[in-house]
Design a protein around this motif. Sequence first.
Motif, mmCIF file in Angstrom:
data_model
loop_
_atom_site.group_PDB
_atom_site.id
_atom_site.type_symbol
_atom_site.label_atom_id
_atom_site.label_comp_id
_atom_site.label_asym_id
_atom_site.label_seq_id
_atom_site.Cartn_x
_atom_site.Cartn_y
_atom_site.Cartn_z
ATOM 1 N N SER A 194 0.839 -1.211 0.000
ATOM 2 C CA SER A 194 0.000 0.000 0.000
ATOM 3 C C SER A 194 0.867 1.251 0.000
ATOM 4 O O SER A 194 0.477 2.292 -0.557
ATOM 5 C CB SER A 194 -0.928 -0.002 1.209
ATOM 6 N N HIS A 195 2.048 1.155 0.610
ATOM 7 C CA HIS A 195 2.970 2.298 0.622
ATOM 8 C C HIS A 195 3.413 2.648 -0.795
ATOM 9 O O HIS A 195 3.406 3.814 -1.193
ATOM 10 C CB HIS A 195 4.182 1.981 1.500
ATOM 11 N N GLN A 196 3.789 1.627 -1.586
ATOM 12 C CA GLN A 196 4.202 1.899 -2.958
ATOM 13 C C GLN A 196 3.043 2.423 -3.792
ATOM 14 O O GLN A 196 3.234 3.280 -4.647
ATOM 15 C CB GLN A 196 4.788 0.643 -3.607
ATOM 16 N N LYS A 287 15.553 9.345 0.523
ATOM 17 C CA LYS A 287 14.360 10.164 0.744
ATOM 18 C C LYS A 287 13.474 10.239 -0.497
ATOM 19 O O LYS A 287 12.776 11.225 -0.717
ATOM 20 C CB LYS A 287 14.774 11.571 1.175
ATOM 21 N N ASP A 288 13.475 9.179 -1.285
ATOM 22 C CA ASP A 288 12.665 9.137 -2.498
ATOM 23 C C ASP A 288 11.182 9.136 -2.138
ATOM 24 O O ASP A 288 10.736 8.337 -1.315
ATOM 25 C CB ASP A 288 13.004 7.882 -3.311
ATOM 26 N N ASN A 289 10.417 10.025 -2.758
ATOM 27 C CA ASN A 289 8.979 10.108 -2.509
ATOM 28 C C ASN A 289 8.156 9.264 -3.472
ATOM 29 O O ASN A 289 6.924 9.292 -3.416
ATOM 30 C CB ASN A 289 8.512 11.566 -2.611
ATOM 31 N N TYR A 290 8.818 8.512 -4.346
ATOM 32 C CA TYR A 290 8.091 7.772 -5.381
ATOM 33 C C TYR A 290 8.410 6.282 -5.402
ATOM 34 O O TYR A 290 7.632 5.495 -5.945
ATOM 35 C CB TYR A 290 8.405 8.366 -6.759
ATOM 36 N N LEU A 291 9.534 5.882 -4.830
ATOM 37 C CA LEU A 291 9.944 4.477 -4.853
ATOM 38 C C LEU A 291 10.286 4.005 -3.448
ATOM 39 O O LEU A 291 10.895 4.745 -2.672
ATOM 40 C CB LEU A 291 11.161 4.287 -5.770
ATOM 41 N N THR A 292 9.914 2.772 -3.144
ATOM 42 C CA THR A 292 10.177 2.209 -1.822
ATOM 43 C C THR A 292 11.309 1.183 -1.898
ATOM 44 O O THR A 292 11.507 0.540 -2.938
ATOM 45 C CB THR A 292 8.915 1.531 -1.263
#
Length: 339
Positions: A194-196, A287-292
Amino acid sequence: MYEYLKRFVLTNLLTLYYTGVALFYCAITYLKNPFSNPWAVKLKLEPPPQLTDPKYGVHKYIKVNNTKLHYVESGDSSKPLMVFLHGFPEFWYSWRYQILEFQKDYWCVAVDMRGYGDSERPEGVEHYKMELLVEDVRDLIRQLGREKFMLVAHDWGGLISCEYRNKYPETLSGLVLLASASRTAWFQEVWTSSHQRQQSWYVFLYRMPKVPELLFSINDLQVYDQVMVFPGKATNKEDIECYKYWFRKPFALTPPINYYRANFGVDWPEIVEHKENVPMLVGLAEKDNYLTPGLLDTMKKEYSCIETAIVKDTAHFLQQEDPDKVNNLIREFLSKHNI
């Protein structure tokens, strides 16, 4: 079938939800100042001086796979070839620091992928399917006259590079992915985490026609100021003007967004292990806001020859934000594998 239907329903619900949020944001922005058009275009006829600075190399054009591409070439063409593929929403300029770093040891070629920058913009979503993007790279290498090359890629460039590596591993001396992953890893992660899914909200939105372009272009492309400029990092307002110069142009946003429209589906790609001896490094930003980070676990199952790294205190556009860190990471990889 049940899992497919679940993904299908979820995809469409999220697309509708994020479209509603985008339209609401656009409406609020307009209502705050109804006498000012937030979509007014501030076109500039002359490019910012950085885009024509000879220190980055020579600007050239080449027709590959029936599409004219623009690229910047730097370094001695007798040395090993290093090709750079940018991500969204960028163009060759995103590799400016890497060109300066590696041009003394490699023949550097930084490409504007189809639909970006000064490359041709074919009309229609079908022109941005993954198989065409892969063949663009293959034909480029053929026409540059090389049998093997080093590939460095970011974001969307990395997705393409993985597909290229899977199909043409014999042509690669090495592969570096920055803030990117394989399609298999991304799809598996987006459907299980769900985070991704939250991090990938824009991918669902980009399935819609027109609304993404409307949101992206608001307030003179303010999104660039929001996602690329951070205190203490290398990217500055002059760099942002280079991006806005190209993306302010008519119809400049639709082709890049078509990459998503052409290649995002509800399928579940199975993991296929690739055992070819192609040195591969995947570097994600802390600190990527798009990839986990979970993407790396799947990629380790896909590729036998893989190294991974988390680049500390950096965000998604890391090769521009912290070029010294990224250049050192690439240097160490090249040295380790004698590339």
